[in-house]
Design a protein around this motif. Sequence first.
Motif, mmCIF file in Angstrom:
data_model
loop_
_atom_site.group_PDB
_atom_site.id
_atom_site.type_symbol
_atom_site.label_atom_id
_atom_site.label_comp_id
_atom_site.label_asym_id
_atom_site.label_seq_id
_atom_site.Cartn_x
_atom_site.Cartn_y
_atom_site.Cartn_z
ATOM 1 N N THR A 26 10.013 41.562 1.742
ATOM 2 C CA THR A 26 10.901 40.341 2.084
ATOM 3 C C THR A 26 10.642 39.880 3.540
ATOM 4 O OG1 THR A 26 12.663 41.747 2.254
ATOM 5 C CG2 THR A 26 12.701 40.257 0.310
ATOM 6 N N ASP A 27 10.332 40.909 4.699
ATOM 7 C CA ASP A 27 10.217 40.667 5.860
ATOM 8 C C ASP A 27 8.837 39.602 5.965
ATOM 9 O OD1 ASP A 27 8.823 42.873 4.874
ATOM 10 O OD2 ASP A 27 8.895 43.818 6.976
ATOM 11 N N GLU A 28 7.885 39.798 5.145
ATOM 12 C CA GLU A 28 6.781 39.176 5.285
ATOM 13 C C GLU A 28 6.702 37.645 4.615
ATOM 14 O OE1 GLU A 28 1.874 39.946 4.676
ATOM 15 O OE2 GLU A 28 3.400 41.392 4.560
ATOM 16 N N TRP A 29 7.386 37.723 3.347
ATOM 17 C CA TRP A 29 7.281 36.550 2.370
ATOM 18 C C TRP A 29 8.507 35.854 2.528
ATOM 19 C CZ3 TRP A 29 2.501 35.189 1.364
ATOM 20 C CH2 TRP A 29 1.508 36.042 1.477
ATOM 21 N N GLY A 30 9.778 36.524 2.887
ATOM 22 C CA GLY A 30 11.009 35.730 2.725
ATOM 23 C C GLY A 30 11.693 36.090 1.345
ATOM 24 N N LYS A 31 12.840 35.556 1.200
ATOM 25 C CA LYS A 31 13.535 35.904 -0.030
ATOM 26 C C LYS A 31 13.396 35.100 -1.202
ATOM 27 C CE LYS A 31 16.929 39.331 1.306
ATOM 28 N NZ LYS A 31 18.439 39.574 1.492
ATOM 29 N N GLU A 32 12.681 33.934 -0.992
ATOM 30 C CA GLU A 32 12.538 33.028 -1.963
ATOM 31 C C GLU A 32 11.676 33.420 -3.021
ATOM 32 O OE1 GLU A 32 14.247 29.739 -2.821
ATOM 33 O OE2 GLU A 32 15.592 30.949 -1.356
ATOM 34 N N PRO A 33 11.994 33.406 -4.274
ATOM 35 C CA PRO A 33 11.060 33.712 -5.341
ATOM 36 C C PRO A 33 9.790 33.038 -5.284
ATOM 37 C CG PRO A 33 13.450 33.146 -6.403
ATOM 38 C CD PRO A 33 13.330 33.124 -5.037
ATOM 39 N N LYS A 34 8.948 33.895 -5.533
ATOM 40 C CA LYS A 34 7.315 33.254 -5.542
ATOM 41 C C LYS A 34 6.648 33.738 -6.958
ATOM 42 C CE LYS A 34 5.904 33.267 -0.745
ATOM 43 N NZ LYS A 34 5.455 31.802 -0.901
ATOM 44 N N ILE A 35 5.594 32.663 -7.118
ATOM 45 C CA ILE A 35 4.860 33.085 -8.295
ATOM 46 C C ILE A 35 3.351 33.798 -7.890
ATOM 47 C CG2 ILE A 35 3.575 31.549 -9.963
ATOM 48 C CD1 ILE A 35 4.954 29.064 -8.631
ATOM 49 N N GLN A 36 3.297 34.784 -8.747
ATOM 50 C CA GLN A 36 2.104 35.661 -8.156
ATOM 51 C C GLN A 36 1.132 35.616 -9.639
ATOM 52 O OE1 GLN A 36 2.671 39.991 -7.804
ATOM 53 N NE2 GLN A 36 0.413 40.184 -7.873
ATOM 54 N N VAL A 37 -0.106 35.376 -9.436
ATOM 55 C CA VAL A 37 -0.944 35.561 -10.441
ATOM 56 C C VAL A 37 -2.104 36.530 -9.918
ATOM 57 C CG1 VAL A 37 -0.689 33.376 -11.604
ATOM 58 C CG2 VAL A 37 -2.372 33.366 -9.752
ATOM 59 N N ASN A 38 -2.737 37.212 -10.658
ATOM 60 C CA ASN A 38 -3.899 38.178 -10.371
ATOM 61 C C ASN A 38 -3.364 38.975 -8.996
ATOM 62 O OD1 ASN A 38 -5.629 37.140 -12.294
ATOM 63 N ND2 ASN A 38 -6.355 35.560 -10.704
ATOM 64 N N ASP A 39 -3.842 38.760 -7.850
ATOM 65 C CA ASP A 39 -3.244 39.507 -6.803
ATOM 66 C C ASP A 39 -2.747 38.502 -5.637
ATOM 67 O OD1 ASP A 39 -3.049 42.231 -6.967
ATOM 68 O OD2 ASP A 39 -5.090 42.631 -6.710
ATOM 69 N N VAL A 40 -2.455 37.234 -6.085
ATOM 70 C CA VAL A 40 -2.076 36.559 -4.891
ATOM 71 C C VAL A 40 -0.902 35.727 -5.316
ATOM 72 C CG1 VAL A 40 -4.554 36.222 -3.549
ATOM 73 C CG2 VAL A 40 -3.836 34.843 -5.536
ATOM 74 N N PHE A 41 -0.164 35.061 -4.393
ATOM 75 C CA PHE A 41 0.920 34.288 -4.519
ATOM 76 C C PHE A 41 0.375 32.782 -4.425
ATOM 77 C CE2 PHE A 41 3.467 37.566 -1.849
ATOM 78 C CZ PHE A 41 4.277 37.964 -3.254
ATOM 79 N N ILE A 42 0.758 32.224 -5.444
ATOM 80 C CA ILE A 42 0.551 30.852 -5.391
ATOM 81 C C ILE A 42 1.488 29.739 -5.344
ATOM 82 C CG2 ILE A 42 -1.687 31.273 -6.734
ATOM 83 C CD1 ILE A 42 -0.391 30.186 -9.392
ATOM 84 N N GLU A 43 1.212 28.467 -5.246
ATOM 85 C CA GLU A 43 2.061 27.400 -5.120
ATOM 86 C C GLU A 43 2.301 26.865 -6.767
ATOM 87 O OE1 GLU A 43 4.225 26.442 -2.622
ATOM 88 O OE2 GLU A 43 3.759 28.341 -1.955
ATOM 89 N N PRO A 44 3.208 26.138 -7.179
ATOM 90 C CA PRO A 44 3.188 25.477 -8.566
ATOM 91 C C PRO A 44 2.062 24.568 -8.655
ATOM 92 C CG PRO A 44 5.507 25.335 -7.622
ATOM 93 C CD PRO A 44 4.625 26.047 -6.490
ATOM 94 N N LYS A 45 1.683 23.832 -7.626
ATOM 95 C CA LYS A 45 0.617 22.978 -7.683
ATOM 96 C C LYS A 45 -0.711 23.421 -8.196
ATOM 97 C CE LYS A 45 -0.363 22.221 -2.645
ATOM 98 N NZ LYS A 45 -1.073 23.587 -2.828
ATOM 99 N N ASP A 46 -0.690 24.873 -7.746
ATOM 100 C CA ASP A 46 -2.389 25.724 -8.115
ATOM 101 C C ASP A 46 -2.544 26.158 -9.622
ATOM 102 O OD1 ASP A 46 -2.899 25.386 -5.308
ATOM 103 O OD2 ASP A 46 -1.717 27.205 -4.800
#
Lengths: 154, 195
Positions: free
Chosen positions: A73-93
């Motif tokens: 959480t210290d690096e990415w924040g507390k907001e839920p994120k989307i993960q595919v494969n090994d990376v975080f992506i945005e909804p548009k991706d």
Amino acid sequence: MAKFKKKAAVKQDIPTSSMPDVVFMLLFFFMVTTQLRETSINVKQQLPQATQLKKLARKSLVAYLYIGEPKKTDEWGKEPKIQVNDVFIEPKDVIQWVNQEKAKLNEFERDQMTVSMKVDSDAKRGIIADVETELRKANARLILYSSLARKAEN
Amino acid sequence: MPRPVPEIPNASMADIAFLLLTFFLVTTNVANDKGLSIQLPPPPEALPQDLEIKIQERNLFKIQINSFDNILVEGDPYSGTMTELTSRIKKFVMNYKSDPESSDTPKDAIVSFKTDRGTSHKKFVGVLDACQAAYNEIYSERAGVTVKRWLELSSDLGDPDNRKLYDIGRGRLPEGGVEIPMNISIAEPTKVGGK
């Protein structure tokens, strides 16, 4: 007192000669059933519980998408994120990712692809709905909300 | 002169096997690929722009959840259990005009499910589970199997026997379509609360 000493005469050893065989049998079982995870999940995954669970028939037609609060959480924040494969992506991706996953499949199977959404219980509907909108655009409309089994309420 | 027979020490074999066993025990994860399956509607752009569908109020069973995870069923706050909700939906779907305020036929009946962007996924899955439970209970009763068996067979339709029971349960019509379609409509969430 002497009476109690008598039971020492019974042989108490457990035969250990068959132990390697037993252990090997267990070993082979776990070797066969194990599957090494390709991706490490970087989001919290406390799956919700449900009763009407369906199994996925074919593993090869499944693409996994993880949503939840990042573990770091210290690096990415507390907001839920989307993960595919090994990376975080945005909804548009999401569309791009769906097309990549579809390209891995045979042409005649592409419309049967199921997206398994592994969403944390505490994630909000907002982010999930954003992903669903993109999935509709990408024409990947079969969804599985991954859940754990729950005993029926009494 | 007889040669000494080479021997492998096998006392440590159990230890080696245990070590390997422990490794696989730790790394194994039993595949958990179960969940609630749904099909999303086609994208809004693919639908005709002037499409207007009129649905009678009595054919709609409205469930709404706000960003505080409070449930509204048919306009009234709901605090009962999910099992009760399931039986209410069942009654609504299988009404067949017996109650003029409720659905005409199972085919017309629609369970409309609307959430807010702030609704938690846990609550969403809980209510969706209750909706699907209602339909699955109807289907399994018609097919004469348990709900558990129904879920198994509907996951594996390649088997002709399963397919047959599946068609009986859902009431497949000869001209196409089904007698009791699972009409669960999940509307796009509102933006009142949450982000």
